[in-house]
Design a protein around this motif. Sequence first.
Motif, mmCIF file in Angstrom:
data_model
loop_
_atom_site.group_PDB
_atom_site.id
_atom_site.type_symbol
_atom_site.label_atom_id
_atom_site.label_comp_id
_atom_site.label_asym_id
_atom_site.label_seq_id
_atom_site.Cartn_x
_atom_site.Cartn_y
_atom_site.Cartn_z
ATOM 1 N N ASP A 198 34.059 40.582 46.281
ATOM 2 C CA ASP A 198 33.064 39.853 45.481
ATOM 3 C C ASP A 198 32.961 38.412 45.936
ATOM 4 O OD1 ASP A 198 31.839 41.633 43.707
ATOM 5 O OD2 ASP A 198 33.666 41.720 42.498
ATOM 6 N N PRO A 253 24.451 44.438 42.430
ATOM 7 C CA PRO A 253 23.772 43.336 41.734
ATOM 8 C C PRO A 253 23.043 42.354 42.656
ATOM 9 C CG PRO A 253 26.116 43.460 41.104
ATOM 10 C CD PRO A 253 25.860 44.583 42.053
ATOM 11 N N LYS A 275 37.730 46.154 24.120
ATOM 12 C CA LYS A 275 37.630 44.954 24.966
ATOM 13 C C LYS A 275 37.216 45.298 26.389
ATOM 14 C CE LYS A 275 41.417 42.441 23.833
ATOM 15 N NZ LYS A 275 42.666 41.949 24.344
ATOM 16 N N GLN A 276 37.724 46.474 26.830
ATOM 17 C CA GLN A 276 37.457 46.931 28.191
ATOM 18 C C GLN A 276 35.946 47.155 28.412
ATOM 19 O OE1 GLN A 276 39.674 50.520 28.736
ATOM 20 N NE2 GLN A 276 39.264 50.574 30.919
ATOM 21 N N GLU A 320 33.322 45.434 27.333
ATOM 22 C CA GLU A 320 32.635 44.210 27.741
ATOM 23 C C GLU A 320 32.950 43.844 29.188
ATOM 24 O OE1 GLU A 320 32.975 40.381 25.482
ATOM 25 O OE2 GLU A 320 32.656 41.823 23.828
ATOM 26 N N ARG A 321 34.258 43.941 29.528
ATOM 27 C CA ARG A 321 34.681 43.589 30.882
ATOM 28 C C ARG A 321 34.020 44.514 31.909
ATOM 29 N NH1 ARG A 321 40.211 44.639 31.512
ATOM 30 N NH2 ARG A 321 40.426 44.010 29.360
ATOM 31 N N ILE A 353 31.248 46.277 31.655
ATOM 32 C CA ILE A 353 29.803 46.042 31.789
ATOM 33 C C ILE A 353 29.551 44.758 32.573
ATOM 34 C CG2 ILE A 353 27.652 45.655 30.519
ATOM 35 C CD1 ILE A 353 28.567 48.193 29.611
ATOM 36 N N HIS A 354 30.352 43.739 32.267
ATOM 37 C CA HIS A 354 30.177 42.453 32.936
ATOM 38 C C HIS A 354 30.403 42.618 34.448
ATOM 39 C CE1 HIS A 354 30.359 38.218 33.793
ATOM 40 N NE2 HIS A 354 31.537 38.381 34.353
ATOM 41 N N LEU A 355 31.465 43.345 34.824
ATOM 42 C CA LEU A 355 31.809 43.483 36.241
ATOM 43 C C LEU A 355 30.864 44.410 36.981
ATOM 44 C CD1 LEU A 355 35.720 43.711 36.163
ATOM 45 C CD2 LEU A 355 34.327 41.852 37.058
ATOM 46 N N SER A 356 30.464 45.482 36.335
ATOM 47 C CA SER A 356 29.707 46.510 37.063
ATOM 48 C C SER A 356 28.215 46.489 36.755
ATOM 49 C CB SER A 356 30.246 47.898 36.699
ATOM 50 O OG SER A 356 29.957 48.166 35.342
ATOM 51 N N GLY A 357 27.839 45.909 35.615
ATOM 52 C CA GLY A 357 26.442 45.943 35.199
ATOM 53 C C GLY A 357 25.986 47.349 34.839
#
Length: 291
Positions: free
Chosen positions: A109, A153, A214-215, A217-218, A220-224
């Motif tokens: 990344d 992304p 919690k996982q 959100e993480r 979705i944020h990382l992978s979209g």
Amino acid sequence: MKLTEIFRRGELSLSFEVFPPKTTSAFDSVKNATEEIARLRPSFMSVTYGAGGGTSRFTLDIARNIKQRYDVPMLAHLTCVSSTRETVRARIDDMIAAGIENVMALRGDLTPELEAGDRSGWAYHHAVELVRELKQSGAGFCIGGACYPEIHPESVDQHEDILHLKEKVDAGCDFLTTQMFFDNNLFYNFMYKIREAGITVPVLPGIMPITNAKQVERAIHLSGSFMPQRFKALVDKFGNNPAAMKQAGIAYATDQIIDLYANGIRNVHVYSMNKPDVAAAIQANLSDIIG
Ligand code: FAD
């Protein structure tokens, strides 16, 4: 053993991914967790490479340990974007010395600093260059590459993303593993498009069991990744109850995997995140299916 040999057998396979420790003090607990996963005798295990290469030597330490003690085929990840050619070549030599036969060739990344900086001096801009470097090493690695059913992304559109993917495969990828997804139809659609584009190598769907709120959100944020309504409902209902959320997340991932096998996919990779209990539960759920 090279992973291509496993894929050639044509049997159903289930593999697990682990990640290396970030610090020396965490090494033993991560080693123990990965050994517990190895004792499940998965088809193979992969070990990720720390973002930016910070924990790079641990990747090889974990991979070497599992390979030697449990004889589970290993896939070691390697990234290139923040590395010099000398560093990458040294890592490749280390892999050869450790008897690693399978390498996942990744760009890595872009950190905000990398994104803001001058790219003209970079030794590597894209994973395709690392694939070429691995080929040129002459070690005969079985090489994997990453792919994105919901588009990387940074890509303008899926057409462009698939053109670059084809270039990466043509450079020498023997197989591809997907980014996580929670709606199998997105994967089937993607498969149709890449086969149309002439990409014929095995593609392993990457399944992430979400076992706590919690996982979500993480992830979705990382992978979209797109969250289907069915999955959102499950998180809404059980997100505040850790035990229930874990059970529901394992059931959801199992359901995805069964659907993939039922639709002709033979090799499924699970992002088991150093959680032996989650890996064991998924494997137990599939015991009569994978035999
Ligand atoms: P690339 O294949 O280089 O693609 C990145 C972007 O560049 C895409 O938009 C692509 O379309 C575009 N592109 C590719 N080639 C060209 C070209 N020639 N010209 C112009 N554009 C181009 N990260 C880690 O740090 N460690 C890991 O262990 C790790 N493991 C992963 C495993 C899997 C299965 C996946 C899906 C991802 C993993 N990642 C890991 C994250 C990965 O490093 C990032 O997603 C990164 O942003 C892209 O890596 P890539 O190898 O797909 O890059």
